[in-house]
Design an enzyme around this catalytic site. Structure first.
Site, short mmCIF file in Angstrom:
data_model
loop_
_atom_site.label_atom_id
_atom_site.label_comp_id
_atom_site.label_asym_id
_atom_site.label_seq_id
_atom_site.Cartn_x
_atom_site.Cartn_y
_atom_site.Cartn_z
NE ARG A 182 -4.29 -1.52 0.51
CZ ARG A 182 -5.37 -1.19 1.21
NH1 ARG A 182 -5.48 -0.01 1.75
NH2 ARG A 182 -6.34 -2.04 1.36
NE ARG A 214 -6.66 6.02 3.00
CZ ARG A 214 -7.53 5.09 3.37
NH1 ARG A 214 -8.81 5.37 3.43
NH2 ARG A 214 -7.12 3.89 3.69
NE ARG A 218 -9.32 8.57 -2.61
CZ ARG A 218 -10.51 9.00 -2.25
NH1 ARG A 218 -11.14 9.91 -2.95
NH2 ARG A 218 -11.10 8.50 -1.19
CG ASP A 263 -8.99 -2.35 -4.11
OD1 ASP A 263 -8.36 -1.80 -3.21
OD2 ASP A 263 -9.81 -3.27 -3.90
CE1 TYR A 311 -12.97 -6.81 1.52
CE2 TYR A 311 -11.38 -8.45 0.82
CZ TYR A 311 -11.71 -7.36 1.60
OH TYR A 311 -10.80 -6.83 2.47
O1 CP3 Z 1 -0.05 -1.28 -2.67
C1 CP3 Z 1 -0.32 -0.32 -3.42
O2 CP3 Z 1 0.12 0.83 -3.25
C2 CP3 Z 1 -1.13 -0.62 -4.67
C3 CP3 Z 1 -2.54 -0.40 -4.58
C4 CP3 Z 1 -3.42 -1.29 -3.71
C5 CP3 Z 1 -4.59 -0.79 -3.08
N1 CP3 Z 1 -5.25 -1.85 -2.53
C6 CP3 Z 1 -5.02 0.60 -3.09
C7 CP3 Z 1 -6.07 1.07 -2.16
C8 CP3 Z 1 -3.35 -2.67 -3.45
C9 CP3 Z 1 -2.30 -3.68 -3.84
C10 CP3 Z 1 -4.54 -3.01 -2.71
C11 CP3 Z 1 -4.85 -4.39 -2.28
C12 CP3 Z 1 -6.06 -4.62 -1.46
N2 CP3 Z 1 -7.28 -4.00 -1.54
C13 CP3 Z 1 -6.17 -5.65 -0.50
C14 CP3 Z 1 -5.10 -6.67 -0.17
C15 CP3 Z 1 -4.04 -6.11 0.71
C16 CP3 Z 1 -4.48 -5.73 2.10
O3 CP3 Z 1 -4.28 -4.55 2.44
O4 CP3 Z 1 -4.97 -6.59 2.81
C17 CP3 Z 1 -7.46 -5.60 0.05
C18 CP3 Z 1 -8.02 -6.48 1.14
C19 CP3 Z 1 -8.15 -4.55 -0.63
C20 CP3 Z 1 -9.57 -4.14 -0.43
C21 CP3 Z 1 -9.69 -2.74 0.03
N3 CP3 Z 1 -9.39 -1.61 -0.73
C22 CP3 Z 1 -10.13 -2.28 1.29
C23 CP3 Z 1 -10.57 -3.18 2.44
C24 CP3 Z 1 -10.10 -0.89 1.27
C25 CP3 Z 1 -10.61 0.05 2.34
C26 CP3 Z 1 -9.65 0.22 3.42
C27 CP3 Z 1 -8.84 1.45 3.19
O5 CP3 Z 1 -7.62 1.39 3.35
O6 CP3 Z 1 -9.47 2.48 2.85
C28 CP3 Z 1 -9.59 -0.48 0.00
C29 CP3 Z 1 -9.35 0.90 -0.47
C30 CP3 Z 1 -7.99 1.22 -1.01
N4 CP3 Z 1 -7.23 0.42 -1.82
C31 CP3 Z 1 -7.29 2.46 -0.82
C32 CP3 Z 1 -6.10 2.36 -1.55
C33 CP3 Z 1 -5.04 3.42 -1.72
C34 CP3 Z 1 -7.80 3.66 -0.05
C35 CP3 Z 1 -8.76 4.38 -0.91
C36 CP3 Z 1 -8.80 5.85 -0.72
O7 CP3 Z 1 -7.99 6.57 -1.34
O8 CP3 Z 1 -9.69 6.33 0.00
#
Ligand code: CP3
Length: 349
Positions: free
Chosen positions: A23, A27, A36, A72, A149
């Site tokens: 990640r 943010r 964003r 994502d 999910y």
């Molecule tokens: O790693 C990176 O920088 C690449 C991008 C990436 C994101 N999500 C961006 C993201 C990757 C590889 C993921 C994987 C992901 N997404 C997983 C597996 C890894 C982990 O963290 O367990 C999972 C379970 C998800 C599902 C997901 N996406 C959730 C549960 C959420 C909400 C929680 C949160 O952090 O807000 C997201 C949103 C998300 N995915 C954001 C980002 C940058 C935040 C969105 C925002 O900008 O508001």
């Protein structure tokens, strides 16, 4: 190109331990927040120029040794036919939840070049922009974590609906996993074709199982994904693309995980790296495993943790430093920059 990351994946000698952060685009970076403010998260994922920009932000800001495609794991679930929305506090919501035969039947196995074309476009631009810098990691959710999910309809605490389906309707679960597995294989092949240089499979929730249930209900699908994309690589590519498999809370499952066929295993922080390496053996590289919350400590303490992990990992075939899970939005960027420098300096050969 800085190829320390790819070398460590393959277990080749490296001048220092490479590092990237799960990640790493997100943010905690002001540059990310600025973008964003203008667009929602899904629009960001689906607009190649913007996705490229946020993928590169952490490379400029932190000096990490790999880039990871900005997207994502739930994007392919939308392409399979579900409605996907992201809410500020609640996280992702997929509707309607998949819980019966009719809803599994309705799901499609999408052609990635059509419905996920924006991802391949992002990859192609990124390869041009990153070419002389660092390798580009592509990714997918692992079939089981994607299934949670789709069955729960979003994030869950105890995965009751998922486990209910597995234990009460194993045939239904198998038919859903079949469609997801096919989707993941096609999606990763398309990403490799577009130019990604390593693959990470995220199995964030697979740690909720006993070893036997993991072996019965999760492992066969991940093995199939890895075998099929490796077979594809051997006929379609001249250079192999390393595969990283990450399981959250992997400690109880390493003897099973070790058989999955990946080049690298991602380790969370609940187990010591030396213990994990002993149990995984010497045919596989490791990635991890600092607790993301350790970055809230003062610098000196962070340094102590980094040293401990580097020392414990010396016995590994290859080690890529990373956090044990995604970086948290509250993290101070200066601490992350310092951590990356510590890894590079303390591991120099
Ligand atoms: O790693 C990176 O920088 C690449 C991008 C990436 C994101 N999500 C961006 C993201 C990757 C590889 C993921 C994987 C992901 N997404 C997983 C597996 C890894 C982990 O963290 O367990 C999972 C379970 C998800 C599902 C997901 N996406 C959730 C549960 C959420 C909400 C929680 C949160 O952090 O807000 C997201 C949103 C998300 N995915 C954001 C980002 C940058 C935040 C969105 C925002 O900008 O508001």
């Amino acid at each position: 190109m800085n190829d320390t990351f790819l070398k460590a994946c393959r277990g080749e000698a490296v001048p220092y331990t490479p590092v990237w952060i799960m990640r790493q685009a997100g943010r905690y970076l002001k540059q990310y927040q600025k973008i964003r403010k203008k667009v929602d998260f899904l629009t960001l994922c689906k607009t190649p120029e913007l996705a490229v920009e946020v993928t590169i932000q952490p490379i400029d800001a932190l000096g990490v040794d790999a880039a990871i495609l900005f997207s994502d794991i739930l994007i392919p679930a939308e392409a399979m036919g579900m409605k996907l929305k992201f809410f500020e506090k609640k996280g992702p919501v997929l509707t309607p939840p998949v819980r019966d035969e009719h809803s599994v039947k309705k799901l499609s196995v999408p052609e990635p070049e059509d419905s996920l074309g924006f991802v391949m476009e992002t990859i192609k631009i990124l390869r041009k922009e990153l070419n002389t810098r660092v390798p580009l990691i592509g990714f997918s959710g692992a079939p089981f974590t994607m299934a949670t999910y789709m069955i729960e309809g979003g994030t869950s605490k105890n995965f009751l609906q998922t486990k209910k389906m597995i234990f009460q309707s194993p045939g239904l679960y198998a038919s859903l996993m079949e469609k997801i597995t096919q989707t993941v294989v096609k999606y990763l092949e398309a990403q490799m074709k577009a130019g990604i240089q390593a693959v990470q499979l995220f199995d964030t929730w697979a740690g909720i199982f006993s070893p036997q249930d993991y072996k019965d209900y999760v492992l066969p699908y991940i093995k199939r994904v890895i075998k099929e994309i490796k077979d594809w690589q051997s006929t379609e590519l001249t250079e192999s693309v390393p595969i990283i498999y990450f399981v959250g809370e992997c400690g109880g499952l390493l003897e099973e995980i070790k058989t999955c066929g990946a080049d690298v295993i991602g380790i969370d922080w609940r187990i010591n790296m030396d213990d994990a390496i002993k149990r995984l053996g010497n045919n596989i590289s490791v990635q991890g495993n600092l607790d993301p919350c350790a970055l809230f400590q003062p610098r000196k303490k962070i340094q102590g943790r980094v040293k401990d992990i580097l020392n414990m990992a010396v016995s590994a075939r290859g080690h890529i430093f990373n956090l044990g899970h995604g970086i948290l939005p509250e993290t101070r960027v200066e601490n992350v920059v310092a951590m990356v420098e510590m890894v590079h300096n303390l591991s120099k050969k």
